[in-house]
Design a protein around this motif. Sequence first.
Motif, mmCIF file in Angstrom:
data_model
loop_
_atom_site.group_PDB
_atom_site.id
_atom_site.type_symbol
_atom_site.label_atom_id
_atom_site.label_comp_id
_atom_site.label_asym_id
_atom_site.label_seq_id
_atom_site.Cartn_x
_atom_site.Cartn_y
_atom_site.Cartn_z
ATOM 1 N N GLY A 1 0.814 -1.204 0.000
ATOM 2 C CA GLY A 1 0.000 0.000 0.000
ATOM 3 C C GLY A 1 0.844 1.249 0.000
ATOM 4 O O GLY A 1 1.984 1.250 0.422
ATOM 5 N N TYR B 1 -6.977 3.244 -3.584
ATOM 6 C CA TYR B 1 -6.412 2.363 -4.607
ATOM 7 C C TYR B 1 -5.432 3.104 -5.502
ATOM 8 O O TYR B 1 -4.429 2.539 -5.940
ATOM 9 C CB TYR B 1 -7.513 1.742 -5.463
ATOM 10 C CG TYR B 1 -6.943 0.837 -6.531
ATOM 11 C CD1 TYR B 1 -6.387 -0.392 -6.197
ATOM 12 C CD2 TYR B 1 -6.900 1.236 -7.866
ATOM 13 C CE1 TYR B 1 -5.827 -1.211 -7.153
ATOM 14 C CE2 TYR B 1 -6.344 0.423 -8.828
ATOM 15 C CZ TYR B 1 -5.819 -0.798 -8.468
ATOM 16 O OH TYR B 1 -5.247 -1.605 -9.427
ATOM 17 N N VAL C 1 -5.131 -5.164 -1.730
ATOM 18 C CA VAL C 1 -5.019 -4.294 -2.905
ATOM 19 C C VAL C 1 -6.023 -4.732 -3.964
ATOM 20 O O VAL C 1 -6.642 -3.906 -4.634
ATOM 21 C CB VAL C 1 -3.579 -4.308 -3.458
ATOM 22 C CG1 VAL C 1 -3.481 -3.485 -4.731
ATOM 23 C CG2 VAL C 1 -2.620 -3.751 -2.408
#
Length: 482
Positions: A152, A211, A249
């Motif tokens: 991330g 995202y 993810v």
Amino acid sequence: MASSAVTSSQSPRPPRPNLAFRRLRGQRSPGEFAAAVRRAAREIEERVSCDARYIGRVEAGEIRCPNYAYERVFLHMFPGRTLTDLGFSPRSSVRGRGARDTDEAPPPHTTSPAYTTGETEETYETYDTQDPYDTHENHEESDVQRRAFMTGGTATVAAASLGPFGITFGAPAAAADRRVHRVGTSEAGALEEAVRRIRLLDDRHGADGLYRRAAAPLRTAYELLDAGTTRQATADRLYAGAGELAISVGWLAHDSGRFEDARSHYAEALATARMSGDPALEAHAFCNTAFLARDAGRPREAVRAAQAAQRAARPLGSPRLLSLLALREAGGWAGLADRPGCEQALVRAQTLFERGPSETDPEWMTFYGEAELEGLEAQCWSTLGDWTRAARHARRAAHLQDPHFTRNIALYTAELADDLARGGRPDEAALAGLRVLDLLGEVQSSRIQTMLAGTARVLLPHRRASGVSAFLERHASLPRIT
């Protein structure tokens, strides 16, 4: 394994960027170009799972020669050119002894796996027909390690979670060149914390903004697995953490409408689970794959994936996990318009849920409580067209949800608004829709915005009603989904 050819006294040759391939991409983004590759593959009935990460690896020179499936697609896209014209190395120079002559045509088309991503530098690819979920047979271990460790990138995650990895988010190229030393429990713990933080941010704010930062693969991250560790317990934590991070993810991609990206991430997590022999991770990967298949309009695949998840999960001894997986199966049966199959799965889910929580429940299942049970059942009845029943469960879901899960409150309320609208109760639907709009300042979710757009279309014939007109006017002022 390709990396085995490099001894400890040798340094691997740095890849040379593929500038010719980069020129062919032109002004298109890597994601847009990947979509063009997938379209070209469909034109010749080939199957590849090309995404922006693959294009980035090609342009960086990490993939010196594509496998035969990609070769056929690229030559179809650029007729008259050879692989060398596209910037790739001759196959004989990449494959070593026993390679075929470079001017020999690729083998005739055969059915290739659903996730053909295993370009390696010193092994032949195989294209045997197989179970589309059995992805681990087509990946060299080091390639899976590199690609399965997704990480991330929000400021919070970067500063608080991934700092021990030495990752510099503003300079990925420099980070990629930095070597990671043999790792230990501190790195495993930081990886696990990164997963927790991503989930926390998603619970509160939704996937869209997250995202955009979390989806980019960081080259330093895969070195963490490749570097290895002296303790098996630490290695197990690293593999589990990498797989869970890939799923996180993937979920961010899924919830923001990027289904192809999500499919790729879930496949990577499944490959990692199979490679490390981790049934808990395998069950989680199949669970999310089933959810994605349902949302992508592949209900039969959703049923199969959910059943595979249940097979993996049974030895784990978690009734709540099996309950959630039964709900995933129910969603697939609903998509197939199989009401008896859906009802049977729903009864099984309720029975398992009533057994209560267990110490064996996975950490990632913190979201799964009575509210989620009601919400997922609402989605099943909605798919079956039973709007009254769907609205009843959606209302209960929104009422029961812990305030911490802001995104889920918005999701259940959006489900309620849509069910009410389609059930002929426009005024109530508009009120529910307005409550969702109030939450969109905190939540960014393409899924929820898409649901609201559908509700607005259903309510258009009722726009003269005061409550409905207020909802439609506020909805029309929302920024469009990009």
